[in-house]
Design a protein around this motif. Structure first.
Motif, mmCIF file in Angstrom:
data_model
loop_
_atom_site.group_PDB
_atom_site.id
_atom_site.type_symbol
_atom_site.label_atom_id
_atom_site.label_comp_id
_atom_site.label_asym_id
_atom_site.label_seq_id
_atom_site.Cartn_x
_atom_site.Cartn_y
_atom_site.Cartn_z
ATOM 1 N N GLN A 171 -4.841 15.663 2.125
ATOM 2 C CA GLN A 171 -5.296 14.541 1.312
ATOM 3 C C GLN A 171 -4.085 13.738 0.852
ATOM 4 O OE1 GLN A 171 -7.510 16.190 -1.939
ATOM 5 N NE2 GLN A 171 -9.440 16.158 -0.802
ATOM 6 N N ALA A 172 -4.331 12.469 0.579
ATOM 7 C CA ALA A 172 -3.261 11.591 0.092
ATOM 8 C C ALA A 172 -3.835 10.646 -0.959
ATOM 9 C CB ALA A 172 -2.659 10.800 1.240
ATOM 10 N N ARG A 173 -2.989 10.278 -1.874
ATOM 11 C CA ARG A 173 -3.378 9.286 -2.874
ATOM 12 C C ARG A 173 -2.986 7.918 -2.321
ATOM 13 N NH1 ARG A 173 -0.533 9.376 -8.525
ATOM 14 N NH2 ARG A 173 1.083 8.498 -7.226
ATOM 15 N N LEU A 174 -3.962 7.051 -2.217
ATOM 16 C CA LEU A 174 -3.759 5.722 -1.654
ATOM 17 C C LEU A 174 -3.790 4.722 -2.805
ATOM 18 C CD1 LEU A 174 -3.567 4.301 1.129
ATOM 19 C CD2 LEU A 174 -6.017 4.013 1.033
ATOM 20 N N ILE B 240 0.871 -1.173 0.000
ATOM 21 C CA ILE B 240 0.000 0.000 0.000
ATOM 22 C C ILE B 240 0.906 1.221 0.000
ATOM 23 C CG2 ILE B 240 -1.706 1.306 1.302
ATOM 24 C CD1 ILE B 240 -2.657 -1.321 2.485
ATOM 25 N N SER B 241 0.534 2.225 -0.772
ATOM 26 C CA SER B 241 1.333 3.435 -0.859
ATOM 27 C C SER B 241 0.469 4.639 -0.543
ATOM 28 C CB SER B 241 1.905 3.574 -2.270
ATOM 29 O OG SER B 241 2.450 4.853 -2.470
ATOM 30 N N LEU B 242 0.994 5.544 0.283
ATOM 31 C CA LEU B 242 0.359 6.828 0.562
ATOM 32 C C LEU B 242 1.262 7.902 -0.020
ATOM 33 C CD1 LEU B 242 -0.462 5.010 3.304
ATOM 34 C CD2 LEU B 242 -1.514 7.191 3.814
ATOM 35 N N ALA B 243 0.732 8.692 -0.948
ATOM 36 C CA ALA B 243 1.522 9.743 -1.586
ATOM 37 C C ALA B 243 0.782 11.063 -1.455
ATOM 38 C CB ALA B 243 1.743 9.412 -3.055
ATOM 39 N N PRO B 244 1.524 12.160 -1.309
ATOM 40 C CA PRO B 244 0.864 13.462 -1.188
ATOM 41 C C PRO B 244 0.207 13.868 -2.501
ATOM 42 C CG PRO B 244 3.244 13.736 -1.299
ATOM 43 C CD PRO B 244 2.976 12.263 -1.243
ATOM 44 N N THR B 245 -0.887 14.599 -2.398
ATOM 45 C CA THR B 245 -1.560 15.163 -3.560
ATOM 46 C C THR B 245 -1.474 16.676 -3.446
ATOM 47 O OG1 THR B 245 -3.693 15.230 -2.454
ATOM 48 C CG2 THR B 245 -3.186 13.248 -3.713
ATOM 49 N N GLY B 246 -2.052 17.378 -4.409
ATOM 50 C CA GLY B 246 -2.040 18.844 -4.352
ATOM 51 C C GLY B 246 -2.948 19.402 -3.286
ATOM 52 N N GLY B 247 -3.940 18.622 -2.876
ATOM 53 C CA GLY B 247 -4.906 19.107 -1.893
ATOM 54 C C GLY B 247 -4.358 19.079 -0.481
ATOM 55 N N ARG B 248 -4.942 19.909 0.358
ATOM 56 C CA ARG B 248 -4.485 19.956 1.748
ATOM 57 C C ARG B 248 -5.110 18.802 2.513
ATOM 58 N NH1 ARG B 248 -1.873 22.766 5.362
ATOM 59 N NH2 ARG B 248 -2.743 23.136 7.424
ATOM 60 N N ALA C 108 0.418 -0.502 -9.474
ATOM 61 C CA ALA C 108 -0.790 -0.429 -8.647
ATOM 62 C C ALA C 108 -1.995 -0.919 -9.430
ATOM 63 C CB ALA C 108 -1.024 1.008 -8.195
ATOM 64 N N ARG C 109 -2.814 -1.735 -8.785
ATOM 65 C CA ARG C 109 -4.036 -2.241 -9.399
ATOM 66 C C ARG C 109 -5.203 -1.292 -9.174
ATOM 67 N NH1 ARG C 109 -4.234 -7.384 -12.036
ATOM 68 N NH2 ARG C 109 -2.119 -8.141 -11.853
ATOM 69 N N SER C 110 -5.183 -0.573 -8.074
ATOM 70 C CA SER C 110 -6.281 0.347 -7.785
ATOM 71 C C SER C 110 -5.743 1.499 -6.943
ATOM 72 C CB SER C 110 -7.407 -0.381 -7.055
ATOM 73 O OG SER C 110 -6.921 -0.998 -5.894
ATOM 74 N N GLU C 111 -6.395 2.645 -7.064
ATOM 75 C CA GLU C 111 -5.986 3.803 -6.277
ATOM 76 C C GLU C 111 -7.186 4.705 -6.021
ATOM 77 O OE1 GLU C 111 -4.095 7.283 -8.775
ATOM 78 O OE2 GLU C 111 -3.104 5.388 -9.240
ATOM 79 N N ILE C 112 -7.053 5.532 -4.966
ATOM 80 C CA ILE C 112 -8.129 6.426 -4.556
ATOM 81 C C ILE C 112 -7.501 7.578 -3.773
ATOM 82 C CG2 ILE C 112 -8.597 5.229 -2.394
ATOM 83 C CD1 ILE C 112 -11.576 5.693 -2.908
ATOM 84 N N VAL C 113 -8.144 8.719 -3.787
ATOM 85 C CA VAL C 113 -7.703 9.863 -2.982
ATOM 86 C C VAL C 113 -8.517 9.854 -1.690
ATOM 87 C CG1 VAL C 113 -7.533 12.375 -2.868
ATOM 88 C CG2 VAL C 113 -7.057 11.191 -5.006
ATOM 89 N N VAL C 114 -7.805 9.920 -0.554
ATOM 90 C CA VAL C 114 -8.471 9.863 0.754
ATOM 91 C C VAL C 114 -8.153 11.123 1.551
ATOM 92 C CG1 VAL C 114 -8.494 7.348 0.874
ATOM 93 C CG2 VAL C 114 -6.541 8.593 1.765
ATOM 94 N N ASP C 115 -9.005 11.384 2.503
ATOM 95 C CA ASP C 115 -8.805 12.508 3.416
ATOM 96 C C ASP C 115 -8.082 11.981 4.648
ATOM 97 O OD1 ASP C 115 -8.910 14.975 4.546
ATOM 98 O OD2 ASP C 115 -11.020 14.833 5.163
#
Length: 174
Positions: free
Chosen positions: A51-54, A41-49, A68-75
């Motif tokens: 938030q992270a791309r999972l 599992i990877s958590l990467a920063p996004t442009g939003g405050r 990666a097989r699937s990804e989502i942006v999480v708070d």
């Protein structure tokens, strides 16, 4: 942002797997590896405050990671339990993508022999075999022989050598 991702990843890894490795990736994100389950599992920063791309994927033989097989942006302000639920859903998607499900076309389509039988043609095993070409008879063992062309070359060489010997020694009797 990195320290927040690192802390969140450490908490998340503890909830998801007993055995895990947390490390930083090149892009500034954090990766959680579960070697015993063969997933990451990877958590990467996004442009939003906040938030992270999972992203989630599987580990290949030899320890390398598959894309990666699937990804989502999480708070990230959501609790660890909510993030763990999202991670479990992504990991379930990865597991579903890894297990080959039988396709509808394969299960609904009858076997080739059955299709031929329905069409009125016998299946290959039931058809009479075609008569092939008869095997060539074995050649009798032939002795080697010298062709006419080879004899001509041999006679020319002998003649040239003979002329040379005659011109050199035959005229004066040396």
């Amino acid at each position: 942002m990195y320290t927040e991702l690192r802390e969140t990843a450490a908490e998340l890894a503890g909830v998801l797997w007993r055995e895990h490795t947390v490390y930083r990736e090149r892009g500034g994100g954090v990766v959680i590896r579960g070697e015993h389950v063969g997933r990451w599992i990877s958590l990467a920063p996004t442009g939003g405050r906040n938030q992270a791309r999972l992203r989630a994927g599987r580990l290949l033989d030899g320890g390398t990671t598959a894309p990666a097989r699937s990804e989502i942006v999480v708070d990230l302000s959501a609790g660890t339990a909510e993030l763990a639920a999202v991670c479990r859903r992504l990991l379930a998607d990865v597991a579903a993508a890894d297990s080959p499900a039988p396709s509808r076309a394969r299960t609904e389509r009858p076997a080739r022999s059955e299709r031929l039988r329905r069409a009125g043609r016998p299946a290959r095993s039931e058809r009479p075999r075609r008569a092939g070409r008869p095997a060539k008879p074995a050649r009798p063992a032939r002795r080697r022989h010298t062709s006419l062309g080879s004899w001509v070359v041999v006679l020319c060489v002998v003649g040239i050598v003979g002329l040379w010997v005659y011109s050199r020694f035959g005229m004066y009797g040396y």
